[in-house]
Design an enzyme around this catalytic site. Structure first.
Site, PDB file in Angstrom:
ATOM      1  N   GLU A 115       0.887  -1.177   0.000  1.00 54.08           N
ATOM      2  CA  GLU A 115       0.000   0.000   0.000  1.00 54.08           C
ATOM      3  C   GLU A 115       0.917   1.216   0.000  1.00 54.08           C
ATOM      4  O   GLU A 115       1.440   1.603   1.045  1.00 54.08           O
ATOM      5  CB  GLU A 115      -0.899  -0.014   1.242  1.00 54.08           C
ATOM      6  CG  GLU A 115      -1.894  -1.171   1.292  1.00 54.08           C
ATOM      7  CD  GLU A 115      -3.061  -0.993   0.343  1.00 54.08           C
ATOM      8  OE1 GLU A 115      -3.282   0.135  -0.144  1.00 54.08           O
ATOM      9  OE2 GLU A 115      -3.746  -1.989   0.070  1.00 54.08           O
ATOM     10  N   CYS A 120      -2.077   9.620   2.486  1.00 54.65           N
ATOM     11  CA  CYS A 120      -1.653   9.019   1.204  1.00 54.65           C
ATOM     12  C   CYS A 120      -2.633   9.326   0.086  1.00 54.65           C
ATOM     13  O   CYS A 120      -2.232   9.426  -1.071  1.00 54.65           O
ATOM     14  CB  CYS A 120      -1.506   7.513   1.370  1.00 54.65           C
ATOM     15  SG  CYS A 120      -3.008   6.728   1.967  1.00 54.65           S
TER      16      CYS A 120
HETATM   17  P1  NAD Z   1       8.088   4.725   5.129  1.00 57.61           P
HETATM   18  O1  NAD Z   1       8.086   3.906   3.884  1.00 57.61           O
HETATM   19  O2  NAD Z   1       9.233   5.611   5.392  1.00 57.61           O
HETATM   20  O3  NAD Z   1       7.964   3.785   6.436  1.00 57.61           O
HETATM   21  C1  NAD Z   1       6.951   2.807   6.577  1.00 57.61           C
HETATM   22  C2  NAD Z   1       7.430   1.698   7.498  1.00 57.61           C
HETATM   23  O4  NAD Z   1       8.554   1.067   6.894  1.00 57.61           O
HETATM   24  C3  NAD Z   1       7.866   2.155   8.886  1.00 57.61           C
HETATM   25  O5  NAD Z   1       7.378   1.230   9.838  1.00 57.61           O
HETATM   26  C4  NAD Z   1       9.389   2.115   8.820  1.00 57.61           C
HETATM   27  O6  NAD Z   1       9.989   1.774  10.040  1.00 57.61           O
HETATM   28  C5  NAD Z   1       9.647   1.015   7.801  1.00 57.61           C
HETATM   29  N1  NAD Z   1      10.876   1.250   7.037  1.00 57.61           N
HETATM   30  C6  NAD Z   1      11.385   2.454   6.642  1.00 57.61           C
HETATM   31  N2  NAD Z   1      12.525   2.286   5.953  1.00 57.61           N
HETATM   32  C7  NAD Z   1      12.749   0.944   5.899  1.00 57.61           C
HETATM   33  C8  NAD Z   1      13.767   0.152   5.339  1.00 57.61           C
HETATM   34  N3  NAD Z   1      14.794   0.693   4.680  1.00 57.61           N
HETATM   35  N4  NAD Z   1      13.693  -1.188   5.479  1.00 57.61           N
HETATM   36  C9  NAD Z   1      12.659  -1.753   6.138  1.00 57.61           C
HETATM   37  N5  NAD Z   1      11.657  -1.051   6.706  1.00 57.61           N
HETATM   38  C10 NAD Z   1      11.701   0.284   6.598  1.00 57.61           C
HETATM   39  O7  NAD Z   1       6.706   5.518   5.073  1.00 57.61           O
HETATM   40  P2  NAD Z   1       6.162   6.619   6.074  1.00 57.61           P
HETATM   41  O8  NAD Z   1       7.006   7.839   5.951  1.00 57.61           O
HETATM   42  O9  NAD Z   1       5.934   6.031   7.407  1.00 57.61           O
HETATM   43  O10 NAD Z   1       4.715   6.908   5.426  1.00 57.61           O
HETATM   44  C11 NAD Z   1       4.539   7.769   4.351  1.00 57.61           C
HETATM   45  C12 NAD Z   1       4.317   7.035   3.036  1.00 57.61           C
HETATM   46  O11 NAD Z   1       3.338   6.030   3.183  1.00 57.61           O
HETATM   47  C13 NAD Z   1       3.788   7.945   1.938  1.00 57.61           C
HETATM   48  O12 NAD Z   1       4.424   7.646   0.721  1.00 57.61           O
HETATM   49  C14 NAD Z   1       2.318   7.594   1.868  1.00 57.61           C
HETATM   50  O13 NAD Z   1       1.712   7.883   0.646  1.00 57.61           O
HETATM   51  C15 NAD Z   1       2.359   6.141   2.156  1.00 57.61           C
HETATM   52  N6  NAD Z   1       1.084   5.673   2.667  1.00 57.61           N
HETATM   53  C16 NAD Z   1       0.320   4.844   1.908  1.00 57.61           C
HETATM   54  C17 NAD Z   1      -0.920   4.436   2.378  1.00 57.61           C
HETATM   55  C18 NAD Z   1      -1.802   3.518   1.564  1.00 57.61           C
HETATM   56  O14 NAD Z   1      -2.786   3.037   2.131  1.00 57.61           O
HETATM   57  N7  NAD Z   1      -1.519   3.256   0.312  1.00 57.61           N
HETATM   58  C19 NAD Z   1      -1.370   4.866   3.619  1.00 57.61           C
HETATM   59  C20 NAD Z   1      -0.558   5.707   4.367  1.00 57.61           C
HETATM   60  C21 NAD Z   1       0.678   6.102   3.898  1.00 57.61           C
END
Ligand code: NAD
Length: 476
Positions: free
Chosen positions: A218, A252
């Site tokens: 997602e 998002c």
């Molecule tokens: P992110 O991708 O930075 O982090 C998400 C999760 O991944 C966190 O728990 C983090 O600890 C983990 N993570 C981060 N880097 C990692 C790595 N290198 N290896 C493994 N795990 C890792 O996202 P965010 O900043 O928390 O959220 C924002 C993003 O999420 C935006 O792009 C937004 O559009 C998207 N989003 C999508 C939805 C959807 O339903 N499609 C909903 C909410 C947010």
């Protein structure tokens, strides 16, 4: 590996092993048992509503009414929907069997995938960790949840919820940063449900490939909003401002940018500005004093948004309204900018903050081409009264979801699969789609014993078999 990490690793190993055993038991779980688990979850949420509000508020001053709707209600709605439909979802689905296999019967049987990992983002920290858990439990999977480290109060609350509600062999929470996430990703989960950025989505997919774990991604992207000249502009402005500045733009499916017909652009801009005032500063005291406006999650993101704005202004963007911020308070004013060009970073990456770029177009084809030149968005919004335009835009653009004459509302509709397409993600969530994400749709055929319609085709290949094959080829 430092000593702390080796403790975490050991903890992960233990939970994963326990969940593998439990996952086998869950294969036999009845609808009644799964419903009981969902009711336990629902009950905890009902009793602890105030704690949920406090935790999310502590993380980024999200207003209570926003927490109630977008963190609590969406999850309880998802649970109630699953409770209501679960028995029907779990029933094997009979499908027709072709005449050539006369006598055999076919059905799809839904079995739990097994062990699952849920990695959640910070922007809807409760909703996006517990929502997928509802689908995992409905499907009969075990789950380890890794909440976001950026929202520590909600992360701790989720851990408490899980510890007070489930045995860790069924559901467990592992808190931590990227390194912890990577330790978890090394485990051969049967399914990984990830919500987060497209950049991290790629990392998740690579890690999942090592174990051939299935994934639901997602992700995010730049969701466009088209305002046709034949639309109710006041209604559109109100809906766009609500969806854009809810959660301080950190959504998002927020409208990332607006494409408005040139003939109504000036009028629409002034309506947008008036709506900001009406929603966030009705008494003219300054939006920074509004209790109805959330804050940016941390300084890193304030800086990211500041850089996006200053880069755009340097390259010629015009600040139509807003633009102020106060870093110490993580406050960033709702902002509208115009005069945009493609070389600006703000038109390249997902904004994920309270800045709304507004671009004009003169011909619908131009707007459609503009959208199609960008990566496929998570959502697309169109405001128009014209049915032909609605049909055209839906057919000629690609997005995970689309809403006509509103924004973001599809997230609350559990009968619709929610998710992205290509760069905005794949696999779907919510309701039945969420149940399917965590299920293996096992194809089951039951054949008669003894003579069957297929046996004449076995070797040695003789004249009867040839006649049947010739007939089949002619027929089809
Ligand atoms: P992110 O991708 O930075 O982090 C998400 C999760 O991944 C966190 O728990 C983090 O600890 C983990 N993570 C981060 N880097 C990692 C790595 N290198 N290896 C493994 N795990 C890792 O996202 P965010 O900043 O928390 O959220 C924002 C993003 O999420 C935006 O792009 C937004 O559009 C998207 N989003 C999508 C939805 C959807 O339903 N499609 C909903 C909410 C947010």
């Amino acid at each position: 590996m430092n000593p702390d990490n080796s403790i975490v690793q050991q903890h992960i190993n233990e939970i994963f092993s326990a969940q593998k055993v439990q996952a086998l038991k869950m294969r036999n779980s009845t609808p009644l048992l799964r419903i009981a688990l969902l009711k336990k979850l629902l009950n905890w949420i009902k009793i602890n509503q105030e704690d949920i509000r406090r935790a999310v508020f502590a993380d980024f001053k999200k207003p209570y009414p926003e927490i109630d709707i977008s963190e609590i209600y969406v999850v309880t709605n998802e649970i109630n929907h699953a409770i209501k439909h679960l028995e029907g979802w779990m029933k094997p689905k009979k499908v027709p069997t072709p005449i050539i296999m006369l006598g055999a019967k076919s059905q799809i049987q839904f079995e739990p995938k097994g062990t699952s990992l849920i990695i959640a983002p910070w922007n809807y920290p409760f909703n996006l960790a517990i929502g997928p858990l509802v689908s995992a439990l409905a499907a009969g999977c075990t789950a380890i949840i890794k909440p976001s480290e950026m929202t520590p109060h909600t992360s701790a609350l989720i851990r408490r919820l899980v510890e007070e509600t489930f045995d860790k062999s069924l559901v467990a929470v592992v808190e931590g940063e990227i390194q912890v996430s990577q330790m978890l990703l090394a485990k051969p989960f049967d399914h990984i449900f990830f919500t987060g950025s497209p950049a991290v989505g790629k990392i998740i997919m690579k890690a999942a490939a090592e174990n051939l774990s299935s994934v639901t991604l997602e992700l995010g992207g730049k969701s466009p909003t088209i305002i046709d000249q034949k639309s109710d502009l006041s209604d559109a402005a109100e809906k766009v401002i609500y969806a854009k500045f809810l959660n301080c733009g950190q959504t998002c499916i927020a409208p990332d940018y607006v494409l408005v017909h040139e003939s109504v652009k000036d009028n629409f801009l002034s309506l947008l500005k008036a709506q900001i005032q009406k929603m966030y500063d009705p008494k003219n005291k300054g939006i920074q004093h509004s209790k109805d406006y959330a804050r940016i999650v941390n300084s890193k993101h304030i800086n990211r948004i500041k850089i996006l704005l200053s880069d755009a202004e340097k390259k010629g963007a015009v600040l139509y309204s807003g633009g102020s911020y106060k870093e110490t308070e993580k406050y960033f004013e709702p902002t509208i900018i115009t005069n945009l060009t493609e070389d600006m970073e703000i038109m390249q990456e997902e904004i994920f903050g309270p800045i709304l770029p507004v671009l004009g177009y003169t011909d619908l084809e131009e707007a459609i081409t503009y959208i199609n030149l960008k990566p496929k968005p998570l959502a697309l919004y169109l405001f128009t009264t014209e049915k032909a335009i609605q049909k055209k835009v839906l057919k000629e653009t690609s997005s995970g979801g689309a809403v006509i004459n509103d924004c973001s509302l599809h997230f609350l509709q559990n009968e619709l699969p929610f998710g992205g397409v290509k760069t905005s993600g794949f696999g779907k969530a919510h309701g039945y789609a969420g149940f399917l994400a965590f299920s293996n749709e096992k194809s089951v055929m039951k054949q008669r014993i003894g003579m069957t319609s297929i046996k004449p085709l076995y070797p040695p290949y003789g004249i009867t078999g040839k006649k049947i094959i010739d007939g089949l080829l002619k027929w089809f």
